[in-house]
Design an enzyme around this catalytic site. Structure first.
Site, mmCIF file in Angstrom:
data_model
loop_
_atom_site.group_PDB
_atom_site.id
_atom_site.type_symbol
_atom_site.label_atom_id
_atom_site.label_comp_id
_atom_site.label_asym_id
_atom_site.label_seq_id
_atom_site.Cartn_x
_atom_site.Cartn_y
_atom_site.Cartn_z
ATOM 1 N N ARG A 165 0.097 -14.966 44.121
ATOM 2 C CA ARG A 165 -0.926 -14.350 44.961
ATOM 3 C C ARG A 165 -0.651 -12.868 45.170
ATOM 4 N NH1 ARG A 165 -1.150 -12.898 49.998
ATOM 5 N NH2 ARG A 165 0.578 -14.146 50.791
ATOM 6 N N GLY A 190 -6.636 -27.792 62.082
ATOM 7 C CA GLY A 190 -6.006 -26.480 61.912
ATOM 8 C C GLY A 190 -6.870 -25.389 62.506
ATOM 9 N N GLY A 241 -5.979 -21.900 62.255
ATOM 10 C CA GLY A 241 -5.688 -20.563 61.754
ATOM 11 C C GLY A 241 -6.990 -19.901 61.359
ATOM 12 N N LEU A 242 -6.889 -18.881 60.532
ATOM 13 C CA LEU A 242 -8.096 -18.147 60.156
ATOM 14 C C LEU A 242 -9.136 -19.040 59.500
ATOM 15 C CD1 LEU A 242 -6.888 -14.718 58.852
ATOM 16 C CD2 LEU A 242 -8.611 -15.171 60.596
ATOM 17 N N ARG A 276 4.345 -9.322 43.588
ATOM 18 C CA ARG A 276 5.403 -10.012 44.337
ATOM 19 C C ARG A 276 6.335 -10.845 43.467
ATOM 20 N NH1 ARG A 276 2.151 -11.869 49.771
ATOM 21 N NH2 ARG A 276 2.027 -9.773 50.604
ATOM 22 N N SER A 310 -4.403 -13.318 51.038
ATOM 23 C CA SER A 310 -4.378 -14.626 51.711
ATOM 24 C C SER A 310 -5.237 -14.595 52.961
ATOM 25 C CB SER A 310 -2.966 -15.061 52.032
ATOM 26 O OG SER A 310 -2.438 -14.322 53.087
#
Lengths: 633, 243
Positions: A434, A39, A41-42, A329, A439
């Site tokens: 979250r 992976g 991503g970040l 959320r 994130s």
């Protein structure tokens, strides 16, 4: 049996203590160790780059054509850090508290505290990399507010914060691939985890262009493969986001925690038709200035501009006066769903609520709003053809973030030794819900600051470069080859896409925002039936080389198994908490009703055999925060 | 809605390609172009035919993956849009639409609409970064950057790496892509130190990959989904001569 390895001592000193006492490897010896990172991503990019900077060899795998395409790129609104640049009373402690409360007291205190603590250095790192965060005219960094908090601790780069942070991590990764020890494998998918004597020793990888399957060996494996919200088919995730890497690791022994905790984002664009493949998110930051409302009258056919002020229900402001439109959320999404379900929904499919900027434009002027959200308004127009400066946006809750994921201890290591899980792929910091802008933060701190220390600590106890027995290697290769051959050989009449869609609707309606026992039981038997049909009716076009349908089919196969576990998890938790709302367990005011006595734990699932799981529990202890009813009123 | 598609089909990198015609009915004008291709592929699979290979990921215009040419328009006939942000409402009922991959020597076709753009990563690898290791950073607010500079740096950094600038250019030049990165980093105080080597190495890599020279037609700016300005090419040239 659940060993979290949380260091002793006061929470403020745990991480410092850990770093001070963790094992190190001499710089000259580090190059003998190889780590696989799956992976880009970040979390993956930042971990791989940082490990390479330390001198470790790193093999990076991504199914993307370029590491820069990973889905972190799509995060819009921002990243939290307790810098207290606004002098509004923020601190590491307050951020820790907000995050634990935001997660409805279902996260691990020590991990959350560490995330808040590392947030400070992360902003420094990103700025040094050239991430163009928003600035005041004086040259200082600017902040904004996000849901679930009363301070301004969110750093942002217009509506493309994820993209800019990912550029920073990608560039650090690419730099290491040129001058350091990173070797980059693009268009490779992890098909399985290699476990030897309960230690992760490599992966089974498939070259997606040639179809070739190989065993890649390493001294430790990092999974930074993102979330699985796409299991709901319609979600805010990218088309290729999937659960397969973590699911295959789960099947090899890694425990899966809290699989049913999926966040539904309140400000997604609603579904417009059956052909739709995904839902687009509009940043939560819009809730700083937009007001959410529905018509008071059921089935109101009038255009929004024809509905007078007194006939509008600003339900979030009404129900949660102190947080209003910035309620967290889970609460905002559920409130919207209730309005839609009770016939107050708006838009062509009556599946949306309004997000209205009329008052903000009247107060601050159109230019100011354009400056803050111009690119989001443009995006809205591109997708819907509608102008949000003139009429309210249509928004709706959509599957978004997986709070659940592979279980990890304080070191972000799974119960399979040497298997580290970072970012959204793990379960750690967000509890049952979250908070916005956490994130990007978690992915970054996991990658840059935490895993680097914990991986070194693990490797220090390992002999480098131990070759895997050839018999194991060829068996594993065979297993994956056979699995794909089996999918190709079914030759039924239904595509992987059709199965995925069907599964998505089933999960959304039966194990989505609102859950209840009889419906969950129904879902369980329907998923089993769908799985049966999958092995009988699947149709995958021939060919091993560049065959996107084969990739999809393998991922859907895994989704069908994960879906069962999601339902199983939702069933066992006979309480409501955060994103998990069981209809049977609510307060008289319709809010989530936790049962701390019996359910103050994280569910930790072990894979026994296909479709059979065993529940373990990680009891959560709250030493520093008083567990209370979570109120945003 | 009805459309006739002419889609570029090419079995592999070495195979000869050509357009194939597909008549589609029952389309919705709110479908995006990749959703239309999904629709076509479902149909082809059911007919036992090979689906059209195309790549698409975020479907919200930010990952840079999906770009193809639509009726000769690189990315989209719409202004500042990616292929995935192009909806069928951009066409008229009954239209014939040509879909083909981006064309450039440095972007070899892999299959149908899929191309290999790793050349862009190799350009970045030659200095498209600031050489800071994890842990070295000073306090964020110790580096002051004016609002306008931060905004201008963002404008350059917004590049999604889709390669539309290359595909539309008659020289297949990567000047806008490379210029944007050079400009983004050299504009910021923390990126200035490495400006010289950065621009020299990145420009050299651009040539090495087989991208053409820039003759400043401005076509790239017109198709860039992020609206990145050709002014960044000027910055690159200035940085190059300075170095």
């Amino acid at each position: 049996m659940i060993a979290t390895k949380i260091p002793n001592g006061p929470i403020q000193e745990k991480w410092t203590q850990y770093k001070a006492t963790s094992k190190l490897i001499n710089p000259a010896n580090r190059r003998k160790y190889k780590v696989i990172v799956v992976g880009t991503g970040l979390a993956g990019s930042s971990c791989a780059a940082s490990l390479s900077e330390l001198g470790f060899q790193v093999d990076v795998f991504t199914f993307h054509e370029s590491p820069r395409r990973a889905h972190s790129v799509a995060a819009q609104g921002g990243i939290n850090a307790a810098k207290d640049y606004k002098n509004d009373g923020d601190s590491i402690w307050r951020m820790f508290y907000d995050t634990v409360k935001g997660g409805d007291f279902r996260s691990r205190e020590a991990n959350v505290y560490r995330m808040a603590e590392c947030s400070l250095a992360l902003i420094d790192q990103a700025v040094a990399q050239g991430v163009p965060f928003a600035r005041e005219y004086s040259g200082y960094l600017s902040n904004r507010s996000f849901g679930g908090v009363q301070v301004s601790r969110t750093f942002y780069a217009r509506g493309q914060t994820g993209q800019q942070l990912l550029q920073g991590a990608y560039q650090a990764l690419i730099r290491q691939s040129a001058v350091g020890n990173v070797s980059l494998h693009t268009r490779y998918e992890m098909m399985d985890l290699v476990v030897v004597e309960n230690k992760a020793k490599g992966i089974v990888a498939r070259n997606l262009d040639t179809g070739e399957i190989s065993i890649q060996e390493a001294d430790a494996v990092v999974l930074a493969t993102g979330g699985y919200g796409k299991i709901y088919y319609l979600s805010t995730l990218a088309m290729n986001c999937n659960a397969s890497a973590i699911w295959r690791a789960h099947k090899r022994g890694a425990h899966f925690a809290a699989p049913s905790w999926t966040q539904f984002h309140p400000t997604s664009l609603p579904q417009m038709g059956d052909y739709q493949s995904k839902l687009t998110l509009m940043s939560e930051s819009l809730r700083n200035d937009g007001r959410i409302w529905v018509p008071k009258k059921e089935h109101d056919p009038r255009a929004p501009k024809d509905i007078p002020e007194e006939e509008r229900d600003y339900y979030l402001e009404r129900k949660y006066p102190s947080y209003g439109n910035l309620a967290p959320r889970d609460i905002s999404s559920r409130a919207a769903k209730e309005q839609i379900d009770s016939n107050h929904g708006v838009g062509p499919m009556k599946n949306a609520v309004y997000l209205d900027f009329k008052d903000a434009i009247a107060r601050d002027g159109k230019a100011a709003i354009e400056k803050r959200y111009g690119n989001l308004f443009d995006m809205y127009k591109k997708i819907t053809g509608m102008n949000a400066y003139e009429q309210p946006m249509l928004i709706s809750p959509a599957a978004h973030f997986s709070m659940g994921g592979l279980w990890v201890d304080y070191e972000l290591m799974s119960n399979v030794q040497g298997l580290f899980v970072l970012g959204e792929a793990n379960f750690a910091d967000h509890g049952a819900n979250r908070l916005g802008a956490n994130s990007l933060l978690q992915a970054c701190v996991d990658g840059y600051f935490i895993s680097t220390h914990t991986i070194m600590n693990y490797l220090a106890g390992e002999t480098p470069n131990v070759k895997i027995d050839q018999a194991i290697v060829s068996n594993l290769k065979k297993e994956t080859e056979n699995r794909l051959a089996k999918l190709l050989a079914i030759k039924g009449n239904k595509t992987a896409e059709e199965f995925h869609k069907e599964l998505g609707i089933l999960l959304y309606t039966k194990c989505g925002l609102i859950r209840e026992k009889p419906i969950l039981l129904e879902a369980k038997s329907q998923i089993l039936a769908l799985q049966k049909s999958f092995y009988k009716d699947l149709l995958v076009p021939e060919g091993q080389q560049i065959n996107f349908e084969l990739e999809k089919a393998a991922r859907v196969e895994d989704y069908l198994e994960l879906a069962l576990l999601i339902v199983e998890d939702a069933l066992q938790r006979e309480e409501s908490c955060g994103a998990h709302f069981r209809k049977e367990y609510q307060t008289t005011e319709g809010e989530a009703k936790r049962n701390d006595e019996e359910y103050q734990y994280v569910s930790v699932w072990e894979s026994i055999e296909k479709n059979v799981f065993k529940l373990h529990k990680e009891q959560l202890e709250f030493e520093y925060i008083k567990v209370s009813e979570r109120s945003y009123k | 809605m009805k459309l006739t598609l002419q889609v570029w089909r090419q079995a592999s990198a070495k195979a000869k390609g050509g357009f194939e015609k597909y008549a589609l009915e029952g389309l919705d004008e709110n479908m995006s172009v990749p959703e239309m291709l999904d629709f076509l592929n479902e149909k082809l699979i059911k007919e036992g035919k090979d689906p059209v290979a195309f790549e698409s990921d975020c479907r919200e215009g930010i990952c840079g993956q999906c770009g193809i040419a639509i009726n000769g328009h690189v990315q989209s006939p719409e202004k500042r849009a990616t292929t995935c942000q192009t909806h069928l409402r951009s066409f008229r009922d009954g239209d014939e639409i040509h879909l083909e991959p981006f064309r450039a020597a440095a972007f070899p076709i892999k299959k149908d609409l899929c191309i290999d753009r790793t050349a862009l990563d190799r350009i970045i690898s030659k200095g498209g970064f600031i050489g800071v290791n994890t842990g070295q950073a000073p306090e964020a607010n110790s580096i002051l950057i004016g609002h306008e500079t931060a905004e201008a740096a963002f404008d350059a950094a917004a590049c999604i790496g889709c390669g539309a600038c290359v595909a539309v250019c008659k020289n297949a030049s990567a000047a806008l892509f490379t210029g944007a990165k050079i400009s983004h980093l050299s504009m910021l105080p923390q990126g200035k130190l490495e400006s010289k080597t950065r621009v020299q190495q990145m420009v050299a890599q651009m040539d090495e990959e087989g991208f053409g020279s820039c003759t400043f037609t401005g076509a790239c700016e017109k198709v860039c989904p992020q609206g990145i300005s050709v002014a960044h090419i000027v910055t690159m040239n200035r940085e190059f001569w300075k170095s």
